[in-house]
Design an enzyme around this catalytic site. Structure first.
Site, PDB file in Angstrom:
ATOM      1  N   SER A  71       0.831  -1.204   0.000  1.00  0.00           N
ATOM      2  CA  SER A  71       0.000   0.000   0.000  1.00  0.00           C
ATOM      3  C   SER A  71       0.873   1.265   0.000  1.00  0.00           C
ATOM      4  O   SER A  71       1.626   1.492  -0.941  1.00  0.00           O
ATOM      5  CB  SER A  71      -0.968  -0.054   1.192  1.00  0.00           C
ATOM      6  OG  SER A  71      -1.959   0.939   1.102  1.00  0.00           O
ATOM      7  N   ASP A  80     -10.301  -4.061  -5.207  1.00  0.00           N
ATOM      8  CA  ASP A  80      -9.633  -3.152  -4.281  1.00  0.00           C
ATOM      9  C   ASP A  80     -10.297  -1.769  -4.346  1.00  0.00           C
ATOM     10  O   ASP A  80     -10.235  -1.096  -5.376  1.00  0.00           O
ATOM     11  CB  ASP A  80      -8.153  -3.041  -4.656  1.00  0.00           C
ATOM     12  CG  ASP A  80      -7.318  -2.338  -3.598  1.00  0.00           C
ATOM     13  OD1 ASP A  80      -7.870  -1.478  -2.884  1.00  0.00           O
ATOM     14  OD2 ASP A  80      -6.122  -2.633  -3.503  1.00  0.00           O
ATOM     15  N   HIS A 135      -8.305  -4.684  -0.641  1.00  0.00           N
ATOM     16  CA  HIS A 135      -7.004  -4.042  -0.447  1.00  0.00           C
ATOM     17  C   HIS A 135      -6.099  -4.809   0.512  1.00  0.00           C
ATOM     18  O   HIS A 135      -4.936  -4.491   0.641  1.00  0.00           O
ATOM     19  CB  HIS A 135      -7.224  -2.614   0.079  1.00  0.00           C
ATOM     20  CG  HIS A 135      -6.003  -1.754  -0.012  1.00  0.00           C
ATOM     21  ND1 HIS A 135      -5.422  -1.407  -1.219  1.00  0.00           N
ATOM     22  CD2 HIS A 135      -5.240  -1.163   0.953  1.00  0.00           C
ATOM     23  CE1 HIS A 135      -4.371  -0.637  -0.995  1.00  0.00           C
ATOM     24  NE2 HIS A 135      -4.228  -0.488   0.311  1.00  0.00           N
TER      25      HIS A 135
END
Length: 202
Positions: A102, A152, A183
């Protein structure tokens, strides 16, 4: 930068640079690193920015919109830190492979967008395009793995498609891996990353 360094086994010169997601710490990806290459050294870094008390590697204006000026400055800071750490811990600066999730994947991607030969390779889990409208440095034959989720909500699929294309245009060899997930970082993604790593970096 606050960090953990763990020396790998003799004979393995690889250093895994671990870069956590928003709200994480330098301990978050240690298990992931042990799954990817248990014999490599580990340099796990904590982001220097706090967003509502949560560590990050650079500022954002809102979700999905990066503060580009801060991104550029923090990328430079991380690149310089890697050189300092290589001196301090006596490892080969050219043997660093990033594993980012991320926000950590975004700063790792930003290294590739701004500095030639900043990494030997990269595993980017759920990254976005760090910047658009810039000329990337040459990343000839650089191995990159991108893990993405088809559903996501934070990182739309087009971000992965665009990032892969931009890196390939710069010369990188990019493998994308898709999961029918959101995610979160899944075990299947990490295993796919390990298989890719064994094929391209061992």
């Amino acid at each position: 930068m606050k960090h953990i360094f763990e020396q790998g086994k003799p004979g393995n010169e690889r250093v895994l640079l671990l870069l956590h997601g928003t709200g994480g710490t330098e301990k978050d990806l240690l298990t992931v690193a042990s799954m990817i290459d248990p014999d490599a050294s580990i340099l796990s870094v904590r982001g220097n920015i706090l967003e509502n008390g949560m560590p990050r590697f650079f500022k954002r204006l809102r979700e999905g919109v990066f503060d580009e000026e801060d991104l550029i400055n923090r990328t430079k800071e991380l690149n310089e830190f890697l050189a300092e750490a290589a001196d301090a811990y006596d490892f080969d600066r050219n043997k660093v492979v990033a594993i980012g999730y991320s926000n950590g994947a975004n700063i790792a991607g930003s290294l590739l967008f701004h500095y030639e030969k900043s990494l030997e390779g990269a595993l980017l889990f759920h990254p976005m395009v760090p910047r658009r409208g810039i000329q990337l440095p040459v990343q000839k034959a650089l191995p990159v793995f991108i893990g993405a989720g088809e559903n996501d909500p934070i990182c739309p699929a087009q971000e992965t498609v665009d990032l892969k294309q931009m890196l390939e245009d710069a010369g990188a060899q990019v493998t994308d891996h898709w999961e029918r997930s959101g995610h979160q970082l899944t075990e299947l993604e990490v295993k796919a990353g390990r298989n890719w790593y064994e094929k391209h970096l061992i």
